[in-house]
Design a protein around this motif. Structure first.
Motif, PDB file in Angstrom:
ATOM      1  N   PHE C 201       0.851  -1.195   0.000  1.00 23.09           N
ATOM      2  CA  PHE C 201       0.000   0.000   0.000  1.00 23.09           C
ATOM      3  C   PHE C 201       0.884   1.241   0.000  1.00 23.09           C
ATOM      4  O   PHE C 201       1.669   1.478   0.917  1.00 23.09           O
ATOM      5  CB  PHE C 201      -0.901  -0.015   1.236  1.00 23.09           C
ATOM      6  N   GLY C 202       0.713   2.050  -1.038  1.00 22.90           N
ATOM      7  CA  GLY C 202       1.666   3.110  -1.292  1.00 22.90           C
ATOM      8  C   GLY C 202       1.403   4.416  -0.570  1.00 22.90           C
ATOM      9  O   GLY C 202       0.255   4.792  -0.333  1.00 22.90           O
ATOM     10  N   GLY C 203       2.478   5.086  -0.233  1.00 15.14           N
ATOM     11  CA  GLY C 203       2.420   6.414   0.321  1.00 15.14           C
ATOM     12  C   GLY C 203       3.326   7.387  -0.415  1.00 15.14           C
ATOM     13  O   GLY C 203       2.940   8.523  -0.687  1.00 15.14           O
ATOM     14  N   THR C 204       4.517   6.927  -0.770  1.00 17.61           N
ATOM     15  CA  THR C 204       5.538   7.820  -1.317  1.00 17.61           C
ATOM     16  C   THR C 204       5.054   8.605  -2.530  1.00 17.61           C
ATOM     17  O   THR C 204       5.308   9.802  -2.648  1.00 17.61           O
ATOM     18  CB  THR C 204       6.803   7.027  -1.697  1.00 17.61           C
ATOM     19  N   LYS C 205       4.363   7.925  -3.437  1.00 11.01           N
ATOM     20  CA  LYS C 205       3.956   8.582  -4.676  1.00 11.01           C
ATOM     21  C   LYS C 205       2.729   9.469  -4.471  1.00 11.01           C
ATOM     22  O   LYS C 205       2.263  10.105  -5.398  1.00 11.01           O
ATOM     23  CB  LYS C 205       3.638   7.522  -5.738  1.00 11.01           C
ATOM     24  N   ASN C 206       2.187   9.485  -3.274  1.00 13.88           N
ATOM     25  CA  ASN C 206       0.941  10.211  -3.038  1.00 13.88           C
ATOM     26  C   ASN C 206       1.102  11.210  -1.887  1.00 13.88           C
ATOM     27  O   ASN C 206       0.253  11.299  -1.010  1.00 13.88           O
ATOM     28  CB  ASN C 206      -0.187   9.200  -2.761  1.00 13.88           C
ATOM     29  N   GLY C 207       2.234  11.918  -1.875  1.00 13.95           N
ATOM     30  CA  GLY C 207       2.388  13.024  -0.937  1.00 13.95           C
ATOM     31  C   GLY C 207       3.161  12.732   0.329  1.00 13.95           C
ATOM     32  O   GLY C 207       3.422  13.639   1.125  1.00 13.95           O
ATOM     33  N   LEU C 208       3.539  11.489   0.548  1.00 17.02           N
ATOM     34  CA  LEU C 208       4.348  11.196   1.725  1.00 17.02           C
ATOM     35  C   LEU C 208       5.824  11.448   1.441  1.00 17.02           C
ATOM     36  O   LEU C 208       6.254  11.505   0.285  1.00 17.02           O
ATOM     37  CB  LEU C 208       4.159   9.744   2.172  1.00 17.02           C
ATOM     38  N   MET C 209       6.579  11.618   2.516  1.00 15.88           N
ATOM     39  CA  MET C 209       8.016  11.745   2.358  1.00 15.88           C
ATOM     40  C   MET C 209       8.589  10.415   1.885  1.00 15.88           C
ATOM     41  O   MET C 209       9.416  10.359   0.992  1.00 15.88           O
ATOM     42  CB  MET C 209       8.633  12.119   3.699  1.00 15.88           C
ATOM     43  N   MET C 210       8.115   9.370   2.508  1.00 14.53           N
ATOM     44  CA  MET C 210       8.494   8.000   2.127  1.00 14.53           C
ATOM     45  C   MET C 210       7.596   7.081   2.926  1.00 14.53           C
ATOM     46  O   MET C 210       7.101   7.455   3.972  1.00 14.53           O
ATOM     47  CB  MET C 210       9.931   7.682   2.497  1.00 14.53           C
ATOM     48  N   GLY C 211       7.454   5.868   2.432  1.00 12.15           N
ATOM     49  CA  GLY C 211       6.756   4.872   3.213  1.00 12.15           C
ATOM     50  C   GLY C 211       5.651   4.164   2.473  1.00 12.15           C
ATOM     51  O   GLY C 211       4.834   4.782   1.775  1.00 12.15           O
ATOM     52  N   GLU C 212       5.678   2.848   2.634  1.00 15.23           N
ATOM     53  CA  GLU C 212       4.650   1.965   2.091  1.00 15.23           C
ATOM     54  C   GLU C 212       4.268   1.022   3.227  1.00 15.23           C
ATOM     55  O   GLU C 212       5.039   0.803   4.153  1.00 15.23           O
ATOM     56  CB  GLU C 212       5.212   1.143   0.922  1.00 15.23           C
ATOM     57  N   VAL C 213       3.091   0.468   3.140  1.00 20.19           N
ATOM     58  CA  VAL C 213       2.691  -0.523   4.135  1.00 20.19           C
ATOM     59  C   VAL C 213       2.575  -1.883   3.462  1.00 20.19           C
ATOM     60  O   VAL C 213       1.977  -1.991   2.382  1.00 20.19           O
ATOM     61  CB  VAL C 213       1.350  -0.173   4.804  1.00 20.19           C
ATOM     62  N   MET C 214       3.183  -2.876   4.100  1.00 22.76           N
ATOM     63  CA  MET C 214       3.055  -4.257   3.626  1.00 22.76           C
ATOM     64  C   MET C 214       1.962  -4.905   4.468  1.00 22.76           C
ATOM     65  O   MET C 214       2.106  -5.016   5.682  1.00 22.76           O
ATOM     66  CB  MET C 214       4.374  -4.999   3.809  1.00 22.76           C
ATOM     67  N   ILE C 215       0.889  -5.311   3.808  1.00 22.60           N
ATOM     68  CA  ILE C 215      -0.271  -5.821   4.539  1.00 22.60           C
ATOM     69  C   ILE C 215      -0.546  -7.278   4.173  1.00 22.60           C
ATOM     70  O   ILE C 215      -0.599  -7.637   2.995  1.00 22.60           O
ATOM     71  CB  ILE C 215      -1.514  -4.955   4.242  1.00 22.60           C
ATOM     72  N   PHE C 216      -0.670  -8.092   5.214  1.00 21.12           N
ATOM     73  CA  PHE C 216      -1.071  -9.489   5.061  1.00 21.12           C
ATOM     74  C   PHE C 216      -2.518  -9.598   5.503  1.00 21.12           C
ATOM     75  O   PHE C 216      -2.837  -9.337   6.664  1.00 21.12           O
ATOM     76  CB  PHE C 216      -0.231 -10.390   5.967  1.00 21.12           C
ATOM     77  N   PHE C 217      -3.403 -10.000   4.608  1.00 16.99           N
ATOM     78  CA  PHE C 217      -4.811 -10.142   4.989  1.00 16.99           C
ATOM     79  C   PHE C 217      -5.069 -11.472   5.686  1.00 16.99           C
ATOM     80  O   PHE C 217      -6.069 -11.624   6.366  1.00 16.99           O
ATOM     81  CB  PHE C 217      -5.714  -9.970   3.765  1.00 16.99           C
ATOM     82  N   GLN C 218      -4.141 -12.412   5.485  1.00 18.84           N
ATOM     83  CA  GLN C 218      -4.224 -13.682   6.209  1.00 18.84           C
ATOM     84  C   GLN C 218      -3.031 -13.742   7.145  1.00 18.84           C
ATOM     85  O   GLN C 218      -1.903 -13.945   6.698  1.00 18.84           O
ATOM     86  CB  GLN C 218      -4.177 -14.847   5.226  1.00 18.84           C
ATOM     87  N   PRO C 219      -3.274 -13.617   8.432  1.00 16.66           N
ATOM     88  CA  PRO C 219      -2.157 -13.485   9.368  1.00 16.66           C
ATOM     89  C   PRO C 219      -1.162 -14.643   9.291  1.00 16.66           C
ATOM     90  O   PRO C 219       0.024 -14.452   9.543  1.00 16.66           O
ATOM     91  CB  PRO C 219      -2.838 -13.459  10.742  1.00 16.66           C
ATOM     92  N   GLU C 220      -1.626 -15.838   8.919  1.00 13.72           N
ATOM     93  CA  GLU C 220      -0.699 -16.972   8.891  1.00 13.72           C
ATOM     94  C   GLU C 220       0.381 -16.787   7.817  1.00 13.72           C
ATOM     95  O   GLU C 220       1.448 -17.393   7.908  1.00 13.72           O
ATOM     96  CB  GLU C 220      -1.452 -18.302   8.704  1.00 13.72           C
ATOM     97  N   LEU C 221       0.116 -15.940   6.844  1.00 18.88           N
ATOM     98  CA  LEU C 221       1.145 -15.663   5.842  1.00 18.88           C
ATOM     99  C   LEU C 221       2.278 -14.809   6.422  1.00 18.88           C
ATOM    100  O   LEU C 221       3.349 -14.720   5.849  1.00 18.88           O
ATOM    101  CB  LEU C 221       0.537 -14.952   4.622  1.00 18.88           C
ATOM    102  N   ALA C 222       2.009 -14.176   7.548  1.00 16.32           N
ATOM    103  CA  ALA C 222       3.001 -13.276   8.163  1.00 16.32           C
ATOM    104  C   ALA C 222       3.827 -13.964   9.241  1.00 16.32           C
ATOM    105  O   ALA C 222       4.556 -13.313   9.980  1.00 16.32           O
ATOM    106  CB  ALA C 222       2.288 -12.055   8.752  1.00 16.32           C
ATOM    107  N   MET C 223       3.770 -15.264   9.298  1.00 15.45           N
ATOM    108  CA  MET C 223       4.484 -15.999  10.350  1.00 15.45           C
ATOM    109  C   MET C 223       5.985 -15.709  10.325  1.00 15.45           C
ATOM    110  O   MET C 223       6.620 -15.800   9.284  1.00 15.45           O
ATOM    111  CB  MET C 223       4.253 -17.494  10.168  1.00 15.45           C
TER     112      MET C 223
END
Lengths: 345, 345, 345, 345
Positions: C201-223
């Protein structure tokens, strides 16, 4: 004809094994392990190591170790092993490269590491949580790189520490036959029954032309391994010539005969040399590798006739390795040469 | 006794090669390639491919390709190859994994890619500079995965594009013997003389038990390769049993005899089948692989007797592969079965 | 003061975001994400994307994509994506390198790939079983690299194909705000609700200084992902300065305001230019990137004043990108310059 | 408002640096380092470190170290470093993963390793030739992970050993400013002039929002590094906001002012605490990290007010870190709390 005490890799192919190779060369067989020989040996492997195992072949010992470890590790993990572990010192970082993982080295005592030392290493490594690599595997060699053999109790204790910390237990068994022959138990009792999770089971150093078996005692660890196997360069197209060797090796307990013989030769060799002054064992002689301090005159008198490696030249520390094809005559001749060298000083 | 047209990996070991293996099993030999056989074959390889080459052995073709490519690539590089390249499609990403590099695929025509298409791919890939992977290797298979053969002119043209763009030229020669036999030139003329930089030279598919040679035509590309070789699981401890096979294979031009025979059998097979209605070649028959559209009755009548693979079941596209041990009788019997099947419709 | 249509990376930091950064600079805060700002934004992220998500920050878009993909892939897997995918073409193989996996490219249509084409690629890739890499992830960009936007139905169809084939569905959302603003739905509806498994999920290209979010919708994928996160160079010690930006960005729906504005400016720009002869869209204008064929006079008249990139110089294909800070005046001035250039021919 | 002695990462952004960030937020700038600020700072970096350097930015210290090391290593190489090296213990194996290389650990003395110990490790590691990984890099931290500082003579001696063995010399300078302030020399004298080949030059821990510089003192080591830089996730699109910080940091010698202040605060803190009974230094206090044995009452009295980490809870070994924003008042207050705690026993 050269004979040596340099390495069990210097020896050739045992006659029964060569017969198996020659016999397998008949007509066409399906490639990549779908042949009759591989199917047969898979059955024998299950009879030998346990019904639920998953077994795959590797060309050599470095491959068996590193590919097994790749199967169960991700790059944020780490391996706990001894500071003389073959995987850490003699494989050009094959495991580091294939897994991206570091190894956390535990100081050996006679080539072995203890359950306590493993627990200590684990506790230390996990102190800062996700700022350090997470240990996920303990790897030991049986017999060890220094020729000693873990007792079944020692192996079981390590297994217990592994279970307690969710560590997978790997055994580098490139010379497992020698260890098991020394322990006077079955292959299953030395591995599956004492909690080993993944095993590199050696053939090359014990009379085979080439070949090791990668064994998963817990089938879920082998998930999608067929892909990893091929990707890791171990899927032999004409597999029958590898698997055919393991049929008599396991079915006829040739592994035990060859290894017992090599062990006996090592024992005879150590015993003979230890009568000489200035000679003493660096580590207990328990399998087919003898680490022994010799004297310069002895080295000069023997090394050209029966090549061997100096593990530490400054200390005249020699490694003498016996093999399935080492003869009593050769052992006695070596001892004789050493004895004469000592006398002539 | 099964015979097939499934793969040259289904066939066994040619008798002269088996003799070489058996003969090498005598006494001890230094391990890891320091044996007499390997020294001998290194000389022969230089006589065959050029004085300045560096040559190392690999256990199989996937290893030869991926380890050679690992030697010359870093992870910010890319490989240009055809969209049916074995390295891209049939090796479970071994090269991607060992190098970290992507492959930029160029559409094939009859299994081949052209110098022009390579230039185009290079130009496109470098348009955004260091925002994309830098192509560093072009890889082609000779003969191709679809049984066709690049002419020497085509190879030279690709080499010219490589030089112009500082690209290293890799040839996947797992079936190079078949291509060279078809081209009626020498191994050196087909590789070194037309600008190939690194070569996987095949043995396994052409009558050997196992073994490929990784050849660097520019020694500087092989810098520190001994380490990479061992790390990449290709340093065979009992190397003599691999290198011994290559002595008669090269010295006695067995590679040429086996490959020529296989090519001739493929030609006979194609010719016979093409007389049948509904049968036509998918790609020109130029080596020992025949890609041919059959009919369902023909497939039913033949596949159980002489197994082979359907490359595209929906289109009845079969791949028929001949080998050093394919006989005229088998070929003619296959054609006869097909002919009868056609008539019985 | 330079303004441009070159990239949304050319623009700076939106004023509300800069305020958030400045405000966060007060006293000490626990490092590595244990600060108050990160805790706060984690709550907001769950409110925005779903209660069960796991979210981690990345410094940039290439990192968000490749580290997410590393988390769910092993080296024998493959990624299916479009042939213009940023992950495949513009990230120097970061994902290939971190995962060891190849990408199987599907031809795009207007920057998009279809569920059908994905199924076809999967079927083809798995034809030879474990001899080829196993596809495990489908990756699409929303909005696409060519400025188009997948409808929710298209995304859902791709998700359905993914579920049917046990493929993990990744969305490269470096410009997701622009897509969602165009789709007129919520962030959750555009991702979680239509079956996306992992999201950059992007931020940098939309007015942020820097930063993206990596999101796991299924928590088990984030083990064990906390380890991967740090290992992959994305654990920012002074995390508060990144997470603080996302608080107003999400809480105050700034992402929507900025993206809607950019989209509107792109629409105005396209509309104005399309009145000129010789100008036409290469792909539908649906977000903040306009791919448009211009004429040489127009390019000459505008590119020096408002820099932009030519995607294909031979065809005068320009990419014009608008941003949160693009003004109506700038857009109209650009159109005016183009109009004058056309007239002066 | 929390203040702490936990880490220089707990502190925020120095006011001059924040001003630079805010000032850089004006209009558009070319992305990916083609902006005016980056061009300016490149000049200043050359003035500071040497005309021939190549410099690239990284987001954080783990990145600076591991990406630099990736640039100069191949997977058959190894790194020699101390057994408390941050690269070996606190980066989740980022370097192992990016390079595939193992680390050969040398026992530290006060956080430092000696030229002699490095030579010994090299000799041991290369004993078996290409059967083990080839050491190619020596990495030290300056100041060390334990707060000590290598003298210039010590660094030069390590450099000499490196040259003699063709080892590349890496300095992890995440706290180089503190070391250089302590050494009372210039940045160039502490690095380039004493033979460092590649340097991670820190900013984040010394008052910057984020940012480290990766410096190659030998430009040939940086060949094709622009690709590696982007692939390794360090190419910041809005680079100006990182590079702008380094302009005053270097131009106005803020690095020196901040580091000198932090060092002075650490000295004051150590001096004050050492007057208390039961308190002693674990390692010499030479920079801004104080490793000190406290007593339980002291810990109880201080840790809740000014958080800090216990490096070894069993031994009450604390790490107290000062920062650019540590005040005399805070230091004295901490000492006072400790003094009261001691008295109240």
């Amino acid at each position: 004809m050269l004979k040596s005490f340099a390495s069990d890799n210097y020896s050739g192919i045992a006659p029964e094994i060569m017969d198996a190779i020659v016999s397998a060369n008949h007509g066409h067989q399906a490639a990549y392990g779908n042949d009759d020989f591989t199917k047969e040996v898979q059955k024998i492997l299950k009879q030998t190591f346990g019904k639920k195992i998953e077994a795959y072949f590797a060309y050599n010992g470095t491959a068996a170790n590193s590919v097994l470890l790749k199967a169960v590790l991700r790059s944020h993990h780490a391996i706990i092993c001894s500071d003389v572990a073959h995987v850490a010192t003699q494989e050009v970082g094959a495991t580091n490269n294939l897994t991206g993982c570091p190894m956390f080295l535990v100081s050996h005592h006679n080539g072995k590491i203890t359950a306590e030392a493993i627990q200590e290493a684990y506790t230390k490594a996990t102190f800062w949580g996700h700022h350090g690599s997470l240990p996920k595997v303990v790897s030991i060699a049986q017999s060890t790189e220094l020729g000693t053999v873990y007792s079944l109790e020692e192996v079981r204790a390590i297994s217990t520490v592994c279970k307690a910390n969710q560590l997978i237990f790997h055994m580098d068994g490139c010379r497992l036959p020698n260890a098991v022959a020394a322990l006077n138990c079955s292959l299953k009792e030395a591995t599956n029954d004492v909690g080993v999770d993944i095993l590199s089971f050696g053939g090359t150093k014990n009379g085979l032309m080439m070949g090791e078996v990668m064994i998963f005692f817990q089938p879920e660890l082998a998930m999608e391994f067929a892909y990893i196997h091929k990707q890791s360069l171990q899927l032999y197209s004409k597999m029958r010539f590898l698997s055919a060797q393991f049929i008599p090796y396991l079915r006829d307990a040739l592994w035990h005969r060859y290894a017992s013989h090599a062990n006996a030769m090592a024992k005879r060799l150590a015993k003979g040399l230890l009568t000489l002054s200035g000679v003493k064992l660096a580590f207990p002689q328990q399998s087919n590798q003898v680490f022994i301090y010799l004297t310069e005159p002895i080295i000069k008198a023997t090394q050209n006739v029966y090549p061997f490696y100096l593990w530490d030249p400054k200390q005249n520390l020699a490694r003498l390795v016996t093999s399935f094809d080492t003869t009593t005559q050769e052992v006695d001749h070596f001892i004789e040469l050493a004895t004469q060298a000592e006398k002539s000083i």
